[in-house]
Design an enzyme around this catalytic site. Sequence first.
Site, short mmCIF file in Angstrom:
data_model
loop_
_atom_site.label_atom_id
_atom_site.label_comp_id
_atom_site.label_asym_id
_atom_site.label_seq_id
_atom_site.Cartn_x
_atom_site.Cartn_y
_atom_site.Cartn_z
N GLU A 208 46.98 -14.97 -11.39
CA GLU A 208 47.94 -15.57 -12.33
C GLU A 208 49.04 -16.19 -11.46
OE1 GLU A 208 48.10 -15.60 -15.78
OE2 GLU A 208 46.16 -14.63 -16.02
N CYS A 242 57.43 -18.28 -15.04
CA CYS A 242 56.32 -19.10 -14.53
C CYS A 242 55.92 -20.22 -15.48
CB CYS A 242 55.12 -18.21 -14.24
SG CYS A 242 54.61 -17.26 -15.68
P1 NAD Z 1 54.91 -13.50 -4.52
O1 NAD Z 1 53.60 -14.18 -4.45
O2 NAD Z 1 55.88 -13.69 -3.40
O3 NAD Z 1 54.72 -11.91 -4.65
C1 NAD Z 1 53.90 -11.31 -5.62
C2 NAD Z 1 53.43 -9.95 -5.12
O4 NAD Z 1 52.66 -10.15 -3.94
C3 NAD Z 1 54.52 -8.95 -4.77
O5 NAD Z 1 54.18 -7.68 -5.28
C4 NAD Z 1 54.54 -8.94 -3.25
O6 NAD Z 1 54.85 -7.67 -2.71
C5 NAD Z 1 53.11 -9.29 -2.89
N1 NAD Z 1 53.02 -10.03 -1.61
C6 NAD Z 1 53.94 -10.85 -1.09
N2 NAD Z 1 53.51 -11.35 0.10
C7 NAD Z 1 52.28 -10.81 0.31
C8 NAD Z 1 51.30 -10.95 1.35
N3 NAD Z 1 51.53 -11.71 2.42
N4 NAD Z 1 50.15 -10.26 1.23
C9 NAD Z 1 49.91 -9.48 0.15
N5 NAD Z 1 50.80 -9.32 -0.86
C10 NAD Z 1 51.96 -9.98 -0.79
O7 NAD Z 1 55.55 -13.95 -5.93
P2 NAD Z 1 56.97 -13.59 -6.53
O8 NAD Z 1 58.01 -14.31 -5.75
O9 NAD Z 1 57.11 -12.14 -6.72
O10 NAD Z 1 56.84 -14.25 -7.98
C11 NAD Z 1 57.10 -15.59 -8.24
C12 NAD Z 1 55.82 -16.40 -8.33
O11 NAD Z 1 54.93 -15.80 -9.27
C13 NAD Z 1 56.06 -17.80 -8.86
O12 NAD Z 1 55.27 -18.70 -8.12
C14 NAD Z 1 55.58 -17.75 -10.30
O13 NAD Z 1 55.15 -18.97 -10.83
C15 NAD Z 1 54.46 -16.77 -10.20
N6 NAD Z 1 54.25 -16.13 -11.49
C16 NAD Z 1 53.13 -16.38 -12.18
C17 NAD Z 1 52.95 -15.80 -13.42
C18 NAD Z 1 51.72 -16.02 -14.26
O14 NAD Z 1 51.54 -15.28 -15.21
N7 NAD Z 1 50.89 -16.99 -13.94
C19 NAD Z 1 53.91 -14.93 -13.91
C20 NAD Z 1 55.05 -14.71 -13.17
C21 NAD Z 1 55.21 -15.29 -11.95
#
Ligand code: NAD
Length: 456
Positions: A208, A242
């Site tokens: 997602e 998002c």
């Molecule tokens: P992110 O991708 O930075 O982090 C998400 C999760 O991944 C966190 O739990 C984090 O600990 C983990 N993570 C971070 N780096 C990692 C790595 N190198 N390896 C493995 N895991 C890792 O996202 P965010 O900043 O928490 O959220 C914002 C993003 O999420 C935006 O791009 C937004 O559009 C998207 N989003 C999508 C939806 C949807 O339903 N499609 C909903 C909410 C947010």
Amino acid sequence: MIDEILRQQNSFFSSQRTKAIGYRLVYLKKFQKALLKHEKAICKAIYEDFKKPKFESMVTETQMVLSELKYIINHLEVWSKPIRVKGNLANFPSFNWMYHEPYGKVLIIAPWNYPFLLTVSPLIGALAAGNTVVLKPSELSPNTSKAILHLVTEVFPEEYVAVCEGGVEVSQTLLEQKWEYIFFTGSTHIGKLVYQRAAAQLTPVTLELGGKNPCIVDESAAIDLAAKRITWGKFMNAGQTCIAPDYILVHKTVKSKLVQALQKHIRNFYGEDMEASKDFARIATQKHYDSLRKKLMGQEVLFGGENNDKTRFLSPTLVNEPGLESPLMQDEIFGPILPILSYDSESTLEKIITRYEKPLSLYIFSTRKNFQKKMVQKFGFGGGAINDVVVHIANKNLPFGGVGNSGIGAYHGKHSFELFSHKKAILKRQNWMDVPFRYAPYKLPIKWARYFRHLF
Ligand code: NAD
């Protein structure tokens, strides 16, 4: 610690307990009760993370989960019944079914922006389908992460649902393990890394992700209402949604009317002193705040632009016609900045939208049915709305998910149950008849083989 949790969950899943629908329902109901008890504490935790207004937390997080829980509890027995499908001549006589089978251990990795909803909504889908779950809430919303840990440990034994708190290292360690399903919500960049890890073990995934969501306003739109709904969907959660509109594409003949209406509604919602408003959240992290401030540099601000470095406040901001090459128009903004771009023809509109990968959402404000239909059919995007924004997420009958760069797979309501279930196909033969043609040595003339397609 992770090894031990996985060992426990493997043996718990093998015990077959989660295969019983009654067992799943008992736990979903226990969870529902606990959530009602802790709702206040959860909203408080979200507030402490980034000052998200409590009303918003209830409406867009806890109440959404409670509604989904109730819906799943009411329908689970029916959904989980084996589904009879038609047989065919080649297999006559036979009975045919599809069973919904749980995958096993599911890993759920969540982001910080809707820190409760996006951790717990996939959790209940995975449990409804009979899986065990390990949750990894975001480290960037630490208070909500703690509240989730507290709630989950009150209801579930670790062999059923476990919470692993922590940052990127924890996430990476979890991704090195063997899972039967991975559900990830977050950025497209990290989504790609998760997909690579999953591919190494052939683990199915739901991703997602995000995207740059266009919001089209044509010359026939009900401008004032459009502006009111856009203001609500864009600035809720301080734009950190998002599916919030990322940028507006407005027909040049109605641009100034729209801009005026947006300003009016922003003022109506948050007052003249927006920093004092209790209904407006803050930017969740310093890194994100700095990047938003940078994106504003060199832009023509039509409205807003006020900020406070100490509290990470950034006011609702309208930007006039940013260059498509400017940093603001490269990636998803994910904050309270709304670029306004005008178009004069459908071909300009198309050129701008197709510059970007397929977004998570697209919105169309128009009263012309043909135009609405054309826009829906022309562009690839996860989902969206006509004459509103964001609200499609709140209908459990609609699958919620992205396409292409904005994600793989979709959930909510029955779609969640199906997403977390493998569809096992079973054909049961009868023994009273056995047509001999299929067996070697083949006796039928070769020309008869072509008629077999009528039997399949
Ligand atoms: P992110 O991708 O930075 O982090 C998400 C999760 O991944 C966190 O739990 C984090 O600990 C983990 N993570 C971070 N780096 C990692 C790595 N190198 N390896 C493995 N895991 C890792 O996202 P965010 O900043 O928490 O959220 C914002 C993003 O999420 C935006 O791009 C937004 O559009 C998207 N989003 C999508 C939806 C949807 O339903 N499609 C909903 C909410 C947010």
